[in-house]
Design a protein around this motif. Structure first.
Motif, mmCIF file in Angstrom:
data_model
loop_
_atom_site.group_PDB
_atom_site.id
_atom_site.type_symbol
_atom_site.label_atom_id
_atom_site.label_comp_id
_atom_site.label_asym_id
_atom_site.label_seq_id
_atom_site.Cartn_x
_atom_site.Cartn_y
_atom_site.Cartn_z
ATOM 1 N N LEU A 378 48.804 29.876 9.447
ATOM 2 C CA LEU A 378 48.923 31.309 9.731
ATOM 3 C C LEU A 378 50.214 31.869 9.147
ATOM 4 O O LEU A 378 50.222 32.966 8.562
ATOM 5 C CB LEU A 378 48.876 31.528 11.241
ATOM 6 C CG LEU A 378 48.823 32.973 11.728
ATOM 7 C CD1 LEU A 378 47.567 33.666 11.224
ATOM 8 C CD2 LEU A 378 48.879 33.027 13.256
ATOM 9 N N ASN A 379 51.314 31.137 9.274
ATOM 10 C CA ASN A 379 52.579 31.586 8.699
ATOM 11 C C ASN A 379 52.467 31.765 7.187
ATOM 12 O O ASN A 379 52.948 32.754 6.616
ATOM 13 C CB ASN A 379 53.692 30.584 9.007
ATOM 14 C CG ASN A 379 54.144 30.621 10.450
ATOM 15 O OD1 ASN A 379 53.863 31.585 11.169
ATOM 16 N ND2 ASN A 379 54.833 29.579 10.889
ATOM 17 N N ILE A 380 51.842 30.811 6.514
ATOM 18 C CA ILE A 380 51.697 30.884 5.059
ATOM 19 C C ILE A 380 50.858 32.091 4.662
ATOM 20 O O ILE A 380 51.200 32.833 3.736
ATOM 21 C CB ILE A 380 51.077 29.579 4.520
ATOM 22 C CG1 ILE A 380 52.064 28.409 4.691
ATOM 23 C CG2 ILE A 380 50.687 29.725 3.044
ATOM 24 C CD1 ILE A 380 51.440 27.048 4.487
ATOM 25 N N MET A 381 49.753 32.315 5.364
ATOM 26 C CA MET A 381 48.864 33.426 5.038
ATOM 27 C C MET A 381 49.510 34.779 5.300
ATOM 28 O O MET A 381 49.196 35.768 4.629
ATOM 29 C CB MET A 381 47.574 33.315 5.851
ATOM 30 C CG MET A 381 46.704 32.114 5.502
ATOM 31 S SD MET A 381 46.089 32.137 3.804
ATOM 32 C CE MET A 381 44.961 33.510 3.866
ATOM 33 N N CYS A 382 50.412 34.841 6.287
ATOM 34 C CA CYS A 382 50.977 36.138 6.689
ATOM 35 C C CYS A 382 52.358 36.412 6.108
ATOM 36 O O CYS A 382 52.674 37.563 5.775
ATOM 37 C CB CYS A 382 51.049 36.216 8.215
ATOM 38 S SG CYS A 382 49.439 36.284 9.028
ATOM 39 N N GLY A 420 60.714 23.039 5.426
ATOM 40 C CA GLY A 420 59.583 23.955 5.320
ATOM 41 C C GLY A 420 59.248 24.278 3.880
ATOM 42 O O GLY A 420 59.603 23.555 2.949
ATOM 43 N N LEU A 421 58.551 25.396 3.699
ATOM 44 C CA LEU A 421 58.169 25.814 2.350
ATOM 45 C C LEU A 421 58.208 27.333 2.235
ATOM 46 O O LEU A 421 58.117 28.061 3.227
ATOM 47 C CB LEU A 421 56.773 25.290 1.991
ATOM 48 C CG LEU A 421 55.532 25.886 2.696
ATOM 49 C CD1 LEU A 421 55.076 27.203 2.067
ATOM 50 C CD2 LEU A 421 54.377 24.896 2.661
ATOM 51 N N THR A 422 58.314 27.789 0.991
ATOM 52 C CA THR A 422 58.221 29.207 0.658
ATOM 53 C C THR A 422 57.307 29.347 -0.546
ATOM 54 O O THR A 422 57.445 28.600 -1.523
ATOM 55 C CB THR A 422 59.609 29.794 0.326
ATOM 56 O OG1 THR A 422 60.455 29.662 1.470
ATOM 57 C CG2 THR A 422 59.487 31.269 -0.041
ATOM 58 N N VAL A 423 56.368 30.269 -0.463
ATOM 59 C CA VAL A 423 55.450 30.516 -1.570
ATOM 60 C C VAL A 423 56.189 31.287 -2.658
ATOM 61 O O VAL A 423 56.881 32.271 -2.380
ATOM 62 C CB VAL A 423 54.221 31.322 -1.095
ATOM 63 C CG1 VAL A 423 53.284 31.622 -2.263
ATOM 64 C CG2 VAL A 423 53.476 30.550 0.000
#
Length: 456
Positions: A378-382, A420-423
């Motif tokens: 959800l975090n990645i999508m939002c 973590g990650l960042t797109v």
């Protein structure tokens, strides 16, 4: 060495979920699901969140007068408007079952009418439905009510009746203005009809208007899409959903009206996406999450910029409620701890309601690992970013998912570290692929038959 855009598209254009939930529906543990477990999850979620966040309601209104051949929704095609009253009574009876389950006054934070074609219903009947849903409930001070509308049958009376009961946002399904495309997908509306509904809604005081546009439709061309975008720019809706056509003829037989030969190939489809995305940015729209664009004043963009954007079965929303109740045939509910879907056949829905039974037929109660992975997906999508702590949320499935993410970092789609990650900007087109890396249930049981539409 980083791949070119074309090679990235070829590599990542695989069947992938859209992640309006995790686990995705094909991976729900339906054998372990019971109605009692679902009711308990609803009660727990309601008790925990109603007084602070309120709840969301989604009402599925399945009726359409004609079949749009591209559509993947659950619909019932009829010109008999005598179906309206019995359906409204059934939905209100289902809602009362949930009210009894909750045991206290619900605070309505969001209410959305989807379809089908909600404006198939008469203005008077829609008003009756909403008043019935709100009777005895509390409307949150920041409540948002929205509905989906067909430009060809939405009247000023529809707009007025829904405005009177609190609606301030509507979404118009346009898809494409090209006559050839409209013919093959059997979706007809003119610029004049869209203009009339848009301007009338604005005059009444609707504060956010969305247009749905699709790329990758049969017979769609670059010139046709440019023309559509130019027409849209004359009206400047507050937000736009510009999303990929999902070709799933194994699920929706109506899509067999055309063949794969009528569809743009992968390269042409990506050019369509690039053209549309570029034009929207030129018009002043800013990209939000996946497939969405909004003007600077719109609440969806403001939520994205403040980190408040949320995603559920209704799509992106600027408000978060833990509990979402879906009413009507085929509707899906989300208690955060579990999911449940109503029966898909209209006759069965009516039969169960008449018998006083909750019309759910399948669902899933989330495990601890599910809840951890759901949060990150959800975090990645939002927000395009997520953080984890292996000490406070130990999860072996997450560890394996992080290992799979390494390949996406190698292609410059994400920046990955221990926390973590960042797109990346390049990775925004591949959100579904990034989330797939964390999808433990999919990797444990890879599908051997088609389940999802293509990611790119």
């Amino acid at each position: 060495m980083s791949l070119t855009d074309k090679l990235l598209t070829e590599k990542y254009n695989v069947a992938a979920p859209r992640y309006t939930s995790y686990p995705t529906m094909p991976y729900w543990d339906t054998e372990a699901f019971t109605t009692n477990a679902w009711a308990a999850s609803v009660q727990a979620s309601f008790t925990h969140s109603n007084s602070t966040d309120g709840i969301s309601l989604y009402v599925h209104l399945p009726f359409c007068e004609s079949l749009c051949t591209y559509c993947g929704c659950n619909t019932r095609i009829t010109k008999n408007h005598g179906v309206e009253q019995p359906y409204i009574k059934a939905v209100l009876k289902e809602w009362q079952m949930y009210r009894d389950m909750m045991g206290d006054t619900p605070v309505i934070r969001e209410l959305h009418l989807g379809g089908g074609t909600p404006t198939f219903f008469s203005p008077e009947n829609l008003k009756q439905l909403i008043e019935g849903l709100l009777d005895g409930a509390i409307v949150h001070l920041r409540a948002e009510f929205s509905f989906e509308a067909h430009p060809g049958n939405t009247t000023a009376e529809h707009l007025k009746a829904l405005y009177a009961v609190g609606f301030r946002r509507l979404s118009l399904g346009i898809q494409d203005f090209d006559p050839k495309v409209q013919f093959i997908i059997n979706r007809h509306q003119t610029l004049e009809q869209v203009r009339e509904v848009t301007m009338e809604a604005r005059r009444m005081g609707y504060t956010s208007i969305n247009y749905d546009l699709i790329y990758g439709l049969p017979l769609q061309t670059a010139d046709g899409l440019i023309s559509t975008m130019q027409m849209v720019s004359e009206l400047m809706p507050d937000r736009i959903a510009f999303y990929s056509y999902a070709h799933v003829p194994w699920i929706k037989a109506s899509q067999r009206r055309f063949t794969e030969a009528d569809l743009p190939d992968a390269d042409a489809k990506q050019k369509l996406y690039g053209i549309g995305r570029s034009l929207l940015k030129n018009y002043g729209y800013i990209e939000v999450g996946m497939d969405h664009f909004a003007l600077p004043h719109d609440s969806l963009l403001q939520a994205a910029e403040s980190g408040q954007l949320h995603r559920n079965f209704m799509g992106y929303t600027h408000q978060h409620t833990q509990l979402m109740i879906g009413l009507g045939v085929s509707s899906i509910s989300d208690s955060w701890y579990g999911f449940a879907q109503n029966v898909k056949q209209l006759e069965e829905y009516h039969r169960l309601i008449e018998q006083g039974e909750l019309p759910v037929f399948k669902g899933h109660i989330l495990t601890r690992d599910d809840l951890v992975l759901r949060k990150h997906i959800l975090n990645i999508m939002c927000t395009g970013t997520t953080t984890w702590n292996h000490h406070t949320e130990p999860c072996e499935a997450l560890v394996f998912g992080i290992e799979r993410l390494q390949a996406l970092e190698d292609d410059d789609l994400i920046e990955l570290n221990f926390l973590g990650l960042t797109v990346t900007e390049k990775g925004k087109r591949f959100l579904r692929n990034i989330c797939m890396a964390l999808d433990a249930r999919l990797w444990a049981d890879k599908p051997t038959t088609p389940l999802f539409s293509m990611a790119v």
